[in-house]
Design a protein around this motif. Structure first.
Motif, PDB file in Angstrom:
ATOM      1  N   PRO A 237     -18.432  -9.296 -31.009  1.00  0.00           N
ATOM      2  CA  PRO A 237     -17.187  -9.315 -30.242  1.00  0.00           C
ATOM      3  C   PRO A 237     -16.664  -7.896 -30.050  1.00  0.00           C
ATOM      4  O   PRO A 237     -16.864  -7.025 -30.903  1.00  0.00           O
ATOM      5  CB  PRO A 237     -16.242 -10.141 -31.123  1.00  0.00           C
ATOM      6  CG  PRO A 237     -17.137 -10.916 -32.035  1.00  0.00           C
ATOM      7  CD  PRO A 237     -18.339 -10.052 -32.271  1.00  0.00           C
ATOM      8  N   GLY A 238     -16.003  -7.666 -28.928  1.00  0.00           N
ATOM      9  CA  GLY A 238     -15.486  -6.332 -28.662  1.00  0.00           C
ATOM     10  C   GLY A 238     -14.667  -6.302 -27.395  1.00  0.00           C
ATOM     11  O   GLY A 238     -14.476  -7.324 -26.725  1.00  0.00           O
ATOM     12  N   PRO A 239     -14.209  -5.118 -26.999  1.00  0.00           N
ATOM     13  CA  PRO A 239     -13.294  -4.989 -25.868  1.00  0.00           C
ATOM     14  C   PRO A 239     -13.967  -4.799 -24.524  1.00  0.00           C
ATOM     15  O   PRO A 239     -13.292  -4.647 -23.510  1.00  0.00           O
ATOM     16  CB  PRO A 239     -12.502  -3.729 -26.247  1.00  0.00           C
ATOM     17  CG  PRO A 239     -13.513  -2.881 -26.966  1.00  0.00           C
ATOM     18  CD  PRO A 239     -14.369  -3.852 -27.742  1.00  0.00           C
ATOM     19  N   GLY A 240     -15.295  -4.785 -24.466  1.00  0.00           N
ATOM     20  CA  GLY A 240     -15.993  -4.420 -23.244  1.00  0.00           C
ATOM     21  C   GLY A 240     -15.692  -5.312 -22.053  1.00  0.00           C
ATOM     22  O   GLY A 240     -15.481  -4.821 -20.941  1.00  0.00           O
ATOM     23  N   VAL A 241     -15.697  -6.620 -22.257  1.00  0.00           N
ATOM     24  CA  VAL A 241     -15.445  -7.540 -21.149  1.00  0.00           C
ATOM     25  C   VAL A 241     -14.035  -7.344 -20.609  1.00  0.00           C
ATOM     26  O   VAL A 241     -13.816  -7.259 -19.392  1.00  0.00           O
ATOM     27  CB  VAL A 241     -15.673  -8.996 -21.591  1.00  0.00           C
ATOM     28  CG1 VAL A 241     -15.087  -9.966 -20.578  1.00  0.00           C
ATOM     29  CG2 VAL A 241     -17.162  -9.268 -21.772  1.00  0.00           C
ATOM     30  N   GLN A 242     -13.076  -7.259 -21.510  1.00  0.00           N
ATOM     31  CA  GLN A 242     -11.683  -7.084 -21.069  1.00  0.00           C
ATOM     32  C   GLN A 242     -11.522  -5.765 -20.315  1.00  0.00           C
ATOM     33  O   GLN A 242     -10.784  -5.688 -19.327  1.00  0.00           O
ATOM     34  CB  GLN A 242     -10.745  -7.126 -22.275  1.00  0.00           C
ATOM     35  CG  GLN A 242     -10.734  -8.441 -23.031  1.00  0.00           C
ATOM     36  CD  GLN A 242      -9.922  -9.525 -22.332  1.00  0.00           C
ATOM     37  OE1 GLN A 242      -9.152  -9.252 -21.431  1.00  0.00           O
ATOM     38  NE2 GLN A 242     -10.110 -10.763 -22.770  1.00  0.00           N
ATOM     39  N   LEU A 243     -12.202  -4.722 -20.775  1.00  0.00           N
ATOM     40  CA  LEU A 243     -12.133  -3.432 -20.090  1.00  0.00           C
ATOM     41  C   LEU A 243     -12.726  -3.547 -18.689  1.00  0.00           C
ATOM     42  O   LEU A 243     -12.164  -3.020 -17.718  1.00  0.00           O
ATOM     43  CB  LEU A 243     -12.881  -2.373 -20.890  1.00  0.00           C
ATOM     44  CG  LEU A 243     -12.967  -0.984 -20.242  1.00  0.00           C
ATOM     45  CD1 LEU A 243     -11.578  -0.379 -20.062  1.00  0.00           C
ATOM     46  CD2 LEU A 243     -13.862  -0.066 -21.076  1.00  0.00           C
ATOM     47  N   GLY A 244     -13.857  -4.230 -18.574  1.00  0.00           N
ATOM     48  CA  GLY A 244     -14.459  -4.401 -17.259  1.00  0.00           C
ATOM     49  C   GLY A 244     -13.549  -5.123 -16.295  1.00  0.00           C
ATOM     50  O   GLY A 244     -13.402  -4.723 -15.130  1.00  0.00           O
ATOM     51  N   VAL A 245     -12.904  -6.178 -16.763  1.00  0.00           N
ATOM     52  CA  VAL A 245     -11.967  -6.914 -15.909  1.00  0.00           C
ATOM     53  C   VAL A 245     -10.793  -6.022 -15.520  1.00  0.00           C
ATOM     54  O   VAL A 245     -10.361  -5.996 -14.360  1.00  0.00           O
ATOM     55  CB  VAL A 245     -11.496  -8.187 -16.623  1.00  0.00           C
ATOM     56  CG1 VAL A 245     -10.347  -8.837 -15.860  1.00  0.00           C
ATOM     57  CG2 VAL A 245     -12.657  -9.169 -16.778  1.00  0.00           C
ATOM     58  N   GLU A 246     -10.271  -5.284 -16.493  1.00  0.00           N
ATOM     59  CA  GLU A 246      -9.142  -4.380 -16.238  1.00  0.00           C
ATOM     60  C   GLU A 246      -9.458  -3.392 -15.119  1.00  0.00           C
ATOM     61  O   GLU A 246      -8.599  -3.095 -14.269  1.00  0.00           O
ATOM     62  CB  GLU A 246      -8.811  -3.616 -17.522  1.00  0.00           C
ATOM     63  CG  GLU A 246      -7.794  -2.501 -17.388  1.00  0.00           C
ATOM     64  CD  GLU A 246      -7.758  -1.602 -18.614  1.00  0.00           C
ATOM     65  OE1 GLU A 246      -7.543  -0.385 -18.463  1.00  0.00           O
ATOM     66  OE2 GLU A 246      -7.962  -2.118 -19.740  1.00  0.00           O
ATOM     67  N   LEU A 247     -10.682  -2.884 -15.092  1.00  0.00           N
ATOM     68  CA  LEU A 247     -11.061  -1.855 -14.126  1.00  0.00           C
ATOM     69  C   LEU A 247     -11.692  -2.426 -12.857  1.00  0.00           C
ATOM     70  O   LEU A 247     -12.139  -1.663 -11.989  1.00  0.00           O
ATOM     71  CB  LEU A 247     -12.036  -0.869 -14.777  1.00  0.00           C
ATOM     72  CG  LEU A 247     -11.473  -0.059 -15.952  1.00  0.00           C
ATOM     73  CD1 LEU A 247     -12.543   0.846 -16.543  1.00  0.00           C
ATOM     74  CD2 LEU A 247     -10.261   0.764 -15.517  1.00  0.00           C
ATOM     75  N   GLY A 248     -11.733  -3.747 -12.733  1.00  0.00           N
ATOM     76  CA  GLY A 248     -12.309  -4.357 -11.540  1.00  0.00           C
ATOM     77  C   GLY A 248     -13.806  -4.179 -11.439  1.00  0.00           C
ATOM     78  O   GLY A 248     -14.353  -4.040 -10.335  1.00  0.00           O
ATOM     79  N   ALA A 249     -14.493  -4.190 -12.568  1.00  0.00           N
ATOM     80  CA  ALA A 249     -15.942  -4.003 -12.571  1.00  0.00           C
ATOM     81  C   ALA A 249     -16.630  -5.075 -11.734  1.00  0.00           C
ATOM     82  O   ALA A 249     -16.217  -6.239 -11.713  1.00  0.00           O
ATOM     83  CB  ALA A 249     -16.470  -4.057 -14.009  1.00  0.00           C
ATOM     84  N   ALA A 250     -17.692  -4.678 -11.066  1.00  0.00           N
ATOM     85  CA  ALA A 250     -18.500  -5.656 -10.341  1.00  0.00           C
ATOM     86  C   ALA A 250     -19.199  -6.596 -11.309  1.00  0.00           C
ATOM     87  O   ALA A 250     -19.408  -7.771 -11.002  1.00  0.00           O
ATOM     88  CB  ALA A 250     -19.525  -4.951  -9.466  1.00  0.00           C
ATOM     89  N   SER A 251     -19.554  -6.079 -12.493  1.00  0.00           N
ATOM     90  CA  SER A 251     -20.318  -6.877 -13.441  1.00  0.00           C
ATOM     91  C   SER A 251     -20.078  -6.397 -14.858  1.00  0.00           C
ATOM     92  O   SER A 251     -19.951  -5.187 -15.096  1.00  0.00           O
ATOM     93  CB  SER A 251     -21.816  -6.771 -13.109  1.00  0.00           C
ATOM     94  OG  SER A 251     -22.604  -7.545 -13.984  1.00  0.00           O
ATOM     95  N   VAL A 252     -19.995  -7.336 -15.784  1.00  0.00           N
ATOM     96  CA  VAL A 252     -20.061  -7.036 -17.214  1.00  0.00           C
ATOM     97  C   VAL A 252     -21.324  -7.723 -17.725  1.00  0.00           C
ATOM     98  O   VAL A 252     -21.566  -8.894 -17.458  1.00  0.00           O
ATOM     99  CB  VAL A 252     -18.809  -7.491 -17.976  1.00  0.00           C
ATOM    100  CG1 VAL A 252     -17.619  -6.633 -17.602  1.00  0.00           C
ATOM    101  CG2 VAL A 252     -18.481  -8.953 -17.726  1.00  0.00           C
ATOM    102  N   ASP A 253     -22.146  -6.970 -18.457  1.00  0.00           N
ATOM    103  CA  ASP A 253     -23.512  -7.394 -18.711  1.00  0.00           C
ATOM    104  C   ASP A 253     -23.783  -7.603 -20.201  1.00  0.00           C
ATOM    105  O   ASP A 253     -23.307  -6.826 -21.026  1.00  0.00           O
ATOM    106  CB  ASP A 253     -24.475  -6.350 -18.161  1.00  0.00           C
ATOM    107  CG  ASP A 253     -24.344  -6.175 -16.647  1.00  0.00           C
ATOM    108  OD1 ASP A 253     -23.302  -6.568 -16.082  1.00  0.00           O
ATOM    109  OD2 ASP A 253     -25.279  -5.651 -16.030  1.00  0.00           O
ATOM    110  N   HIS A 254     -24.524  -8.611 -20.507  1.00  0.00           N
ATOM    111  CA  HIS A 254     -24.882  -9.150 -21.819  1.00  0.00           C
ATOM    112  C   HIS A 254     -23.973 -10.333 -22.131  1.00  0.00           C
ATOM    113  O   HIS A 254     -24.416 -11.459 -22.145  1.00  0.00           O
ATOM    114  CB  HIS A 254     -24.843  -8.108 -22.936  1.00  0.00           C
ATOM    115  CG  HIS A 254     -25.980  -7.147 -22.884  1.00  0.00           C
ATOM    116  ND1 HIS A 254     -27.273  -7.508 -23.177  1.00  0.00           N
ATOM    117  CD2 HIS A 254     -26.030  -5.828 -22.564  1.00  0.00           C
ATOM    118  CE1 HIS A 254     -28.074  -6.472 -23.044  1.00  0.00           C
ATOM    119  NE2 HIS A 254     -27.350  -5.435 -22.662  1.00  0.00           N
ATOM    120  N   CYS A 255     -22.700 -10.102 -22.457  1.00  0.00           N
ATOM    121  CA  CYS A 255     -21.735 -11.202 -22.653  1.00  0.00           C
ATOM    122  C   CYS A 255     -22.224 -12.220 -23.681  1.00  0.00           C
ATOM    123  O   CYS A 255     -22.051 -13.431 -23.519  1.00  0.00           O
ATOM    124  CB  CYS A 255     -21.438 -11.911 -21.336  1.00  0.00           C
ATOM    125  SG  CYS A 255     -20.625 -10.877 -20.110  1.00  0.00           S
TER     126      CYS A 255
END
Length: 399
Positions: A237-255
């Protein structure tokens, strides 16, 4: 290169178009007894075989299934060296930590351009033979200004979708000075890499980059005109997905390790048609190769998250270029239906790259398609490990 003249692919038993809005065939937009016309490297017409227009050339599909070319939206092809011994150690029980990346960094820095170029060409061609007609290629095994720039320059010879991953890990020479390395990534390294890149990515994970460093790097990339992607929530678990959403990332990978809040955040990015959603790109080859838990694709899909599948092709944790293999894993281990997995490996990958010209077979789209040695797309999961790719067209040209 595009084919000259018109080309008709007919006698198609099952045509998967992913154009679900035409009122046929559910989410895969399936047409039966169909044909498809190619002109100037694009799909010009799709419809029933009995109504097919005349063409200069013809491919008889023999009643087989035809699907869009696979879109592999996450791959690390620019590297040197081999980590087979690391794989063997994992199979003997050693846990995966991501630390082997530095081994590949050393080999990549020492390799001449010709060796790196040959590796990219070999893996790109290997993927193409297995139906991958669009592939994203990341840097990330150079981790110096010069080596990241040359990695992307070489990658750009083979793909329109190149990703600057200078923030893969902190290299050994900066182990005690991570702030200094982040400063270099945001400064001279980004400046040297950006001309050859469409995207920027960060490995936001324990042992790599924390959320503050990741945010700073991605913000610099955005300011330089690059789109955002994030390696997120692979090892825990970590902050990566939330960070991607915050910045409007096209994709967050692994999940792989998601909280309810992570899933809700991804679902909330939906736009109805999904075109601007933050896609959850799942990489089951990595779980297979590291003996890690698989992501729960069913949980994401049931929440309305847009899901893509990709290979994560790299020499350490997922040395496969086979999208059919990833489809079979997704169905068997991640609770996806065969239709969902095929969509994720084609249209889903296109969404993860914010592209509407690939991953779909409709007029105006790029004529990238696969003739299967099978009557239906179901066989990609039903017959795992079997070479079912009979023929590939890329830009309308038989490969």
């Amino acid at each position: 290169m595009r084919g000259s003249g018109s080309l008709l692919v007919d006698n198609i038993g099952e045509l998967v178009t992913n154009a679900s809005g035409d009122g046929t065939g559910g989410p895969l937009g399936i047409h039966r007894d169909a044909a498809l016309l190619v002109e100037d490297g694009q799909v010009a017409w799709v419809g029933p075989a009995r109504g097919a227009p005349a063409a200069d050339r013809r491919i008889d599909a023999g009643g087989a299934a035809v699907i869009p070319g696979f879109v592999d939206s996450h791959a690390h092809l620019v590297f040197a060296g081999d980590r087979a011994a690391e794989f063997a150690a994992r199979m003997a029980g050693q846990p995966y930590t991501g630390g082997g990346i530095r081994t590949t960094v050393g080999a990549t820095r020492a390799a001449p351009d010709s060796e790196l170029r040959a590796t990219v060409r070999r893996l790109r061609d290997e993927a193409l033979r297995q139906g991958t007609t669009t592939i994203e290629i990341k840097s990330g095994y150079g981790l110096t200004v010069a080596d990241e720039a040359r990695s992307l320059r070489i990658a750009a010879e083979f793909s329109e979708d190149t990703t600057f991953l200078g923030a893969h890990v902190v290299p050994a020479e900066y182990a005690d000075r991570p702030d200094d390395y982040v400063g270099m990534v945001c400064g001279p390294m980004l400046a040297a890499a950006a001309p050859y890149a469409r995207w920027i990515d960060v490995f936001c994970e324990r042992g790599a980059f924390d959320v503050d460093h990741a945010r700073a790097i991605l913000a610099c990339g955005q300011a330089a005109g690059l789109g955002v992607r994030v390696h997120a929530n692979q090892l825990g678990p970590g902050p990566g997905v939330q960070l991607g959403v915050e910045l409007g990332a096209a994709s967050v990978d692994h999940c792989t390790h998601l909280s309810d809040a992570d899933v809700d955040a991804l679902a909330a990015t939906g736009t109805g048609d999904g075109a601007a959603s933050t896609v959850a790109t799942l990489l089951p080859g990595a779980e297979f190769s590291t003996r890690s838990p698989y992501p729960d694709a069913r949980r994401l899909l049931d929440a309305g998250v847009t899901v893509a599948l990709a290979t994560d092709c790299n020499p350490g944790s997922s040395y496969t270029s086979s999208m059919p293999f990833c489809i079979a894993l997704a169905v068997r281990e991640m609770r996806m239906t065969p239709a969902e997995a095929v969509w994720a490996a084609t249209a889903g990958g296109a969404r993860a790259l914010r592209r509407d010209d690939v991953g779909v077979l409709r007029p105006g789209a790029r004529a990238d398609l696969i003739v299967l040695d099978a009557p239906t797309h179901l066989h990609l999961a039903y017959r795992p490990g079997v070479p079912l790719i009979r023929q590939v067209l890329h830009n309308g040209v038989p490969q």
